[in-house]
Each structure stands twice: as structure tokens, then as C-alpha cells.
Design a protein around this motif. Structure first.
Motif, PDB file in Angstrom:
ATOM      1  N   ASN A 357       0.818  -1.209   0.000  1.00  0.00           N
ATOM      2  CA  ASN A 357       0.000   0.000   0.000  1.00  0.00           C
ATOM      3  C   ASN A 357       0.854   1.263   0.000  1.00  0.00           C
ATOM      4  O   ASN A 357       0.422   2.312  -0.485  1.00  0.00           O
ATOM      5  CB  ASN A 357      -0.930   0.008   1.220  1.00  0.00           C
ATOM      6  CG  ASN A 357      -2.170  -0.837   0.993  1.00  0.00           C
ATOM      7  OD1 ASN A 357      -2.571  -1.084  -0.136  1.00  0.00           O
ATOM      8  ND2 ASN A 357      -2.772  -1.299   2.071  1.00  0.00           N
ATOM      9  N   PHE A 358       2.056   1.175   0.549  1.00  0.00           N
ATOM     10  CA  PHE A 358       2.969   2.323   0.482  1.00  0.00           C
ATOM     11  C   PHE A 358       3.274   2.679  -0.965  1.00  0.00           C
ATOM     12  O   PHE A 358       3.497   3.851  -1.288  1.00  0.00           O
ATOM     13  CB  PHE A 358       4.259   1.983   1.234  1.00  0.00           C
ATOM     14  CG  PHE A 358       5.148   3.166   1.472  1.00  0.00           C
ATOM     15  CD1 PHE A 358       4.974   3.967   2.593  1.00  0.00           C
ATOM     16  CD2 PHE A 358       6.157   3.497   0.583  1.00  0.00           C
ATOM     17  CE1 PHE A 358       5.791   5.061   2.821  1.00  0.00           C
ATOM     18  CE2 PHE A 358       6.979   4.581   0.791  1.00  0.00           C
ATOM     19  CZ  PHE A 358       6.799   5.377   1.916  1.00  0.00           C
ATOM     20  N   ASN A 359       3.249   1.685  -1.851  1.00  0.00           N
ATOM     21  CA  ASN A 359       3.510   1.901  -3.272  1.00  0.00           C
ATOM     22  C   ASN A 359       2.282   1.627  -4.131  1.00  0.00           C
ATOM     23  O   ASN A 359       2.412   1.231  -5.292  1.00  0.00           O
ATOM     24  CB  ASN A 359       4.664   1.011  -3.734  1.00  0.00           C
ATOM     25  CG  ASN A 359       5.989   1.402  -3.132  1.00  0.00           C
ATOM     26  OD1 ASN A 359       6.334   2.568  -3.095  1.00  0.00           O
ATOM     27  ND2 ASN A 359       6.720   0.419  -2.636  1.00  0.00           N
ATOM     28  N   ASN A 360       1.097   1.826  -3.573  1.00  0.00           N
ATOM     29  CA  ASN A 360      -0.141   1.492  -4.289  1.00  0.00           C
ATOM     30  C   ASN A 360      -0.483   2.574  -5.309  1.00  0.00           C
ATOM     31  O   ASN A 360      -1.323   3.452  -5.077  1.00  0.00           O
ATOM     32  CB  ASN A 360      -1.288   1.318  -3.293  1.00  0.00           C
ATOM     33  CG  ASN A 360      -2.485   0.653  -3.924  1.00  0.00           C
ATOM     34  OD1 ASN A 360      -2.638   0.606  -5.133  1.00  0.00           O
ATOM     35  ND2 ASN A 360      -3.349   0.105  -3.083  1.00  0.00           N
ATOM     36  N   PHE A 361       0.164   2.485  -6.460  1.00  0.00           N
ATOM     37  CA  PHE A 361      -0.033   3.490  -7.498  1.00  0.00           C
ATOM     38  C   PHE A 361      -1.406   3.404  -8.147  1.00  0.00           C
ATOM     39  O   PHE A 361      -2.036   4.422  -8.456  1.00  0.00           O
ATOM     40  CB  PHE A 361       1.067   3.337  -8.563  1.00  0.00           C
ATOM     41  CG  PHE A 361       0.857   4.171  -9.787  1.00  0.00           C
ATOM     42  CD1 PHE A 361       1.229   5.506  -9.795  1.00  0.00           C
ATOM     43  CD2 PHE A 361       0.291   3.642 -10.934  1.00  0.00           C
ATOM     44  CE1 PHE A 361       1.038   6.289 -10.922  1.00  0.00           C
ATOM     45  CE2 PHE A 361       0.099   4.403 -12.056  1.00  0.00           C
ATOM     46  CZ  PHE A 361       0.480   5.732 -12.053  1.00  0.00           C
ATOM     47  N   ASN A 362      -1.891   2.187  -8.388  1.00  0.00           N
ATOM     48  CA  ASN A 362      -3.114   1.999  -9.178  1.00  0.00           C
ATOM     49  C   ASN A 362      -4.310   2.756  -8.611  1.00  0.00           C
ATOM     50  O   ASN A 362      -5.001   3.484  -9.328  1.00  0.00           O
ATOM     51  CB  ASN A 362      -3.442   0.508  -9.273  1.00  0.00           C
ATOM     52  CG  ASN A 362      -2.464  -0.235 -10.153  1.00  0.00           C
ATOM     53  OD1 ASN A 362      -1.737   0.365 -10.935  1.00  0.00           O
ATOM     54  ND2 ASN A 362      -2.435  -1.554 -10.028  1.00  0.00           N
ATOM     55  N   LEU A 363      -4.573   2.564  -7.323  1.00  0.00           N
ATOM     56  CA  LEU A 363      -5.758   3.186  -6.725  1.00  0.00           C
ATOM     57  C   LEU A 363      -5.651   4.709  -6.744  1.00  0.00           C
ATOM     58  O   LEU A 363      -6.601   5.403  -7.123  1.00  0.00           O
ATOM     59  CB  LEU A 363      -5.943   2.680  -5.291  1.00  0.00           C
ATOM     60  CG  LEU A 363      -7.076   3.328  -4.487  1.00  0.00           C
ATOM     61  CD1 LEU A 363      -8.397   3.208  -5.231  1.00  0.00           C
ATOM     62  CD2 LEU A 363      -7.169   2.705  -3.113  1.00  0.00           C
TER      63      LEU A 363
END
Length: 433
Positions: A357-363
């Protein structure tokens, strides 16, 4: 490759000199020839000479380009020279590894000969070399792929952080220059960069902790309820709760983006409309953050629910019955039996949920492109570090600053993940727990 030695029944110390063999191996192969390892020595010498014949010009231009990044504007492409320079460094590392193997091999063989070992036949040597070299033969292509598919781009990105590569200074029209740590200094000294960096980083940390903790808590709550022996139709309920995981995330995100639309979204018109409410999900920073946290909880809880469900089914009922006989309350049974077992079995995967989630680019990007915008900053109000890096790279072409932020991001994630993994009991050696 080549001959190996076998020990004689009555070894005798000879005058063979390991130091001389190692000294001769300054020119690869000569030490092996001194040890009467003629096939191996010839092979080492041929490989060494072939390397310089093939790569001499490439290495010369590569190191020149790495030092200067070009001298003629419009002719020299600093990016190509930088990549060639990095490849030259990688090839040099391989050469040094080969050189070290050559030196140690000559010394070790000479030591064995001095102790009375006997040189085997060529056929036996090839058989022993094949038996020992098969693992390296299969691992070799993987190492090659990792080097040029993962390490090379990573080194290129790190190198860009120390240049002035941006939209105003783009090759091949302009030449790049090495600027040292100036870009890192600008992140913390230039107001627009400093304000944006700390704003985005703080929101990234809040987003990671809140969204991930909520999805894990919801998953654990539902898993405990469904696992209760009084609940019927367990298979059906579990299947329904896992369905959000089965749907591709980008499809769900786009559907939620339409549902939370301020004007025609189903949330405002069909759910909140009859109550006389209309929330600016897309235009107000606070409500946008609330929306993406809700969406992430929905998208992420099903995977964690599947993990917890499997772990809960493996806990023996005898433990709960024994605790109940001892007078333990439901909360105590959950705290001292259920929770420790669940966390012990899934801790590494839960840490991966946080780092993911720290790198959750998509959302962040698909829901509202990191918006709404913020005055005086180069990132939107809901941009996390990874989506900000994407904008700097592909929208504003600030490659150098994007590289700097990527390095800082990588260091943060790697450090936190390293210490968290070390603290998990499942990663400790047996007997030290």
C-alpha cells in the motif's frame, strides 16, 4: 574446467610454490600452466584475451562517457553514454570476479600439488568439473537477466539523481552534467520541493497505516465470525467474501470512481440523495482521502481474509475448550490463542500488505489522478510518493528529482521492511525464539 587432483597414498611435500603460481596468474592462465593444468590455463588465457579484444573499445568509450557525459551538444547523447558507462562498470566487475577466481584457483592448485596431490586424467577432470559446475550453469542465465533487467535500470535511475536531467536540459539537444548532491539538497531547501515532499510523505504514511490496518482488522473480524461453529453456510459466505479479490483491481477502481463522482455518481444520487446529502468526493481533499481509504479496505480485505481463514481452521478446538474450562473469557481466548497464532503465521505477508500500500499506485492514480490539486505544490492532495514520482517522470519531465525521490522512497521501504521482518518470529532461527 579441466583436470582435478586426487590424493596419493603417501603424499610428499614438493618444492612447488603457491606464491609463484599466484604471481604468474597476474596474467590469467600462466599460474595454471605452471601447475600443469594445461587445458584450464589455456582456457583462462583465451577468455582473458578475448574479453579485451571484444570489449576494449566499448570500455574505453563507456568510461569516457561516464566521466564526461559527452562533449558535443546535439551529437553526443548523454543518456546513451551513461548507459554504456554503467554497462562498462558491470563488465569490469565481472572481469574482477574472473580475475579473483583465476588467482585463487592457481594458488589452491599449487598448494595441493605441494602437499602431494596427483593430477587426474583429462576425462576424470571433465567429469568432476561437470558435476560441480552444473548448478552454476543453470543459475548463470538468471544472474545475467537480473544484472541487465534489474540492476542496470536501477543503476541508471540512481545515476540520474546526480545529474541535471529535466525538461529544460534534455538530451540529445543538450548535454547532461554531474551535479553531485545538489538535487538531494534541493529537496530539503527549495520551498516548493520541501513543502511538497513532506506533505506527500506524511499523507503516504497516514494512508499506508490507516488503509492497511483497517483492511487487516476487517479481515480478521470477518474471519473470526465466519469461523465460529454457530455460523451456517460457511463455504458460501467465504466464497462471497473472497469475490472482491477475484475481480481485477483496476476494474473495481474505475467502477468506484464512477460511483463516487460528485455529479452523477451512485453514492451521491442513489444513496445519499434521498437523505438530502451530497459529498464532494472528487473535489474536496478530505473526502477524497476518505473515499480512497474506503475503496482500499474493500479491495484489500478479501486477500487477508483468505489468509486468516486458513490459519483459524488450523487452530485446535482443544485449546479453546481448555481455556474455557480455566475460566477464560472470549476476549482472553481471542487475545492469547487466536491473535498470536494468526500473526505468527501471517506476519511476513501482513508486512507485505503495508509495503504494497505504500507503493499502491493503481488506486491513487486511477481514482482521481492524485487530485484535487494543491496550490504551491507539484503534487495533488492525495498523491502518494509513487504517484508523485510518476507525474514528475511522465508529466513534468523532472527526471532528476524523480530519481532522487525514488531513492529516498526505496531506502525508507527497505529499512522499514528489513527491521520488521527481523522482528517477526517466523524469520528467526529455530531455538532463538
Amino acid at each position: 574446467m579441466g583436470e582435478q587432483q586426487t590424493r596419493t597414498d603417501k603424499p610428499q611435500i614438493s618444492a612447488h610454490n603457491p606464491k609463484l603460481a599466484m604471481l604468474l596468474s597476474i596474467i590469467p592462465g600462466l599460474g595454471q600452466l605452471y601447475n600443469r593444468r594445461y587445458i584450464k590455463g589455456s582456457l583462462f588465457l583465451v577468455l582473458f584475451l578475448s574479453f579485451f579484444i571484444v570489449f576494449a573499445d566499448f570500455l574505453n568509450i563507456g568510461y569516457w562517457g561516464l566521466m564526461t557525459l559527452g562533449t558535443l551538444e546535439g551529437v553526443d547523447d548523454s543518456r546513451s553514454l551513461l548507459i554504456q558507462g554503467i554497462i562498462s562498470v558491470i563488465l569490469t566487475v565481472f572481469l574482477l570476479i574472473f580475475y579473483w577466481i583465476n588467482l585463487t584457483d592457481a594458488r589452491n592448485d599449487a598448494q595441493k600439488i605441494r602437499e602431494g596431490w596427483k593430477i587426474t586424467t583429462i576425462r576424470e577432470g571433465f567429469k568432476q568439473a561437470w558435476d560441480k559446475g552444473v548448478p552454476y550453469l543453470f543459475v548463470g542465465p538468471g544472474i545475467f537477466m537480473i544484472t541487465f533487467v534489474l540492476i542496470l535500470p536501477l543503476l541508471f535511475m540512481v545515476s540520474l539523481a546526480f545529474t541535471n536531467y529535466n525538461i529544460y536540459n534534455s538530451p540529445p539537444r543538450f548535454l547532461l552534467d554531474w551535479v553531485g548532491f545538489e538535487n538531494f539538497k534541493n529537496i530539503f531547501s527549495v520551498p516548493i520541493w520541501r513543502n511538497t515532499f513532506f506533505s506527500v510523505l506524511s499523507w503516504t504514511l497516514v494512508w499506508t497505516f490507516v488503509a492497511t490496518t483497517l483492511q487487516i482488522s476487517l479481515a480478521l473480524f470477518l474471519a473470526v465470525i465466519v469461523n465460529d461453529k454457530r455460523v451456517k453456510f460457511k463455504k458460501f459466505i467465504r466464497t462471497m467474501l473472497i469475490l472482491p479479490w477475484a475481480v481485477p483491481s483496476f476494474v473495481s477502481i474505475l467502477v468506484f470512481a464512477a460511483m463516487f463522482n460528485d455529479q452523477f455518481g451512485a453514492v451521491n444520487r442513489q444513496i445519499l440523495g434521498p437523505l438530502g446529502l451530497s459529498i464532494p468526493w472528487m473535489s474536496d481533499p478530505l473526502w477524497t482521502k476518505v473515499a480512497i481509504i474506503i475503496i482500499q479496505v474493500w479491495l484489500g480485505f478479501s486477500f487477508v481474509f483468505a489468509l486468516f481463514t486458513g490459519v483459524l481452521q488450523s487452530i485446535s478446538n482443544d485449546w479453546y475448550e481448555a481455556a474455557e474450562v480455566d475460566g477464560a473469557s472470549k476476549w482472553q481466548r481471542f487475545r492469547y490463542i487466536t491473535l498470536p497464532h494468526v500473526l505468527f503465521a501471517t506476519a511476513p505477508l501482513l508486512i507485505m500488505q503495508y509495503t504494497g500500500n505504500f507503493n499502491n499506485f493503481n488506486l491513487i492514480y486511477l481514482f482521481n489522478q492524485g487530485g484535487p490539486p494543491v496550490r504551491g505544490q507539484s503534487a495533488g492532495s492525495t498523491d502518494i510518493v509513487i504517484s508523485w514520482v510518476y507525474k514528475l517522470t511522465f508529466e513534468t519531465l523532472n527526471y532528476n528529482m524523480a530519481a532522487v525521490i525514488s531513492i529516498i522512497l526505496g531506502l525508507i521501504v527497505a529499512t522499514v521492511a528489513f527491521f520488521q521482518f527481523r522482528r517477526t518470529r517466523s524469520f528467526k532461527e529455530e531455538g532463538s525464539v
